[in-house]
Enzyme design. Structure first.
Site, short mmCIF file in Angstrom:
data_model
loop_
_atom_site.label_atom_id
_atom_site.label_comp_id
_atom_site.label_asym_id
_atom_site.label_seq_id
_atom_site.Cartn_x
_atom_site.Cartn_y
_atom_site.Cartn_z
N HIS A 29 -7.10 18.78 -10.78
CA HIS A 29 -6.10 18.86 -8.91
C HIS A 29 -7.29 19.52 -8.14
CE1 HIS A 29 -7.40 22.86 -10.92
NE2 HIS A 29 -7.92 23.32 -9.61
N SER A 62 -9.24 28.71 -11.26
CA SER A 62 -9.22 27.62 -12.88
C SER A 62 -10.47 27.06 -12.92
CB SER A 62 -7.68 26.79 -12.91
OG SER A 62 -7.60 26.34 -12.10
N GLU A 63 -10.56 26.22 -11.29
CA GLU A 63 -11.51 25.17 -11.54
C GLU A 63 -12.46 25.26 -9.84
OE1 GLU A 63 -9.25 23.28 -15.33
OE2 GLU A 63 -8.67 23.21 -13.19
N THR A 64 -13.75 24.87 -11.09
CA THR A 64 -14.08 24.44 -9.23
C THR A 64 -15.14 22.71 -8.95
OG1 THR A 64 -14.66 26.96 -8.71
CG2 THR A 64 -16.48 25.16 -7.67
#
Length: 289
Positions: A74, A45-47
């Site tokens: 996160h 979902s995110e980096t």
């Protein structure tokens, strides 16, 4: 070019579950196009891409598989947990620069906490019918007397009060309709919650749907837990200073995450907050671009 990516599970509960984020260090020479390509290959979902900063200890850029995002809870927790374990942070205080400015980070043992702003509220009851339809819910499925609100402590999330755990588990999201409403309201995503947790140790169970950013459901969203804690305090009158919020329990493949939110108040008004949890390194990938 090859790039090493550390996968860190953030907001782990008893060192299990959590929400995986990619973390790329020494990202100073990567372009935005390259960062987006890396995030798309990783598929999480995110980096978070960590580089040097002139106004903070570290600069963090966050990318979903399809666009850049101003903040990510996160991925922040994952990045700073990893930096701490590498010995690159020694003290209890550090900071990050994002495209939205500087934010403070605190570290306490294995826990990392990120600063969020005082909440801004926006009523959305005029869209109630469309919002409920997008989740497969009825008016009777909501917590009585609790409004639908967009809450922003850095990003916009739609807070949706659901009456019980059975109803939360039965939500069937229509991703097309959620995307359309998210575009209209400029949301990261929908954040339904219930107070029916089955334990006094957790104030709320939550889900997060962010298809506008190709986040179809994720296990832990620190930038949404902060707005929810503010909603519980200001709107529902739950006057706690610390809120323990669980997410990921109702996913098709459950991955329970625990997000801890500390409110800072003055004369009953929220001035800001810290949201955080633990991060656990899970694996390393090498991406070729």
């Amino acid at each position: 070019m090859t790039v090493d990516v550390q996968i860190v599970n953030a907001f782990t509960e008893a060192k299990t579950g959590g929400n995986p984020a990619g973390v790329v260090l020494n990202a100073d020479d990567l372009t935005s196009v390259q960062k987006l390509a890396i995030a798309a290959q990783i598929g999480l979902s995110e980096t978070a891409f960590v580089s040097s900063s002139k106004i903070a200890d570290f600069k963090l850029d966050f990318f979903t598989p399809n666009r850049q995002i101003a903040h990510c809870g996160h991925a922040t927790i994952g990045a700073f947990s990893y930096l701490r374990q590498l010995g690159l942070i020694q003290g209890s205080y550090t900071s990050k620069e994002t495209i939205d400015g500087r934010r403070e980070i605190r570290l306490k043992g294995e826990q990392a906490y990120m600063e969020q702003l005082a909440p801004v509220y926006r009523h959305t009851n005029y869209l109630e019918t469309a919002i409920l339809r997008a989740l497969g819910l009825q008016k009777s499925d909501l917590l009585p007397g609790a409004p639908l609100e967009v809450v922003n402590t850095g990003n916009n999330f739609l807070i949706i009060p659901v009456k019980d755990a059975k109803t939360m588990a039965a939500i069937i999201p229509n991703m097309t309709e959620i995307t359309e409403l998210s575009e209209a309201l400029d949301l990261i995503g929908f954040y339904p919650f219930t107070l029916d947790t089955g334990t006094a140790k957790r104030i709320a169970d939550t889900r997060m749907f962010g298809p506008r950013y190709q986040i179809y459901e994720e296990a832990g969203t620190g930038m949404a837990a902060g707005p929810l804690a503010c909603y519980l305090y200001d709107v529902l009158g739950i006057k706690h200073e610390v809120f323990l919020i669980r997410q990921g329990k109702f996913m098709s493949k459950p991955s329970p995450s625990l997000i801890e939110v500390h409110l800072s108040t003055q004369n009953g008004a929220i001035e800001g907050l810290l949201a955080g949890g633990k991060g656990k390194i899970s694996q390393q990938l090498t991406i070729e671009i």
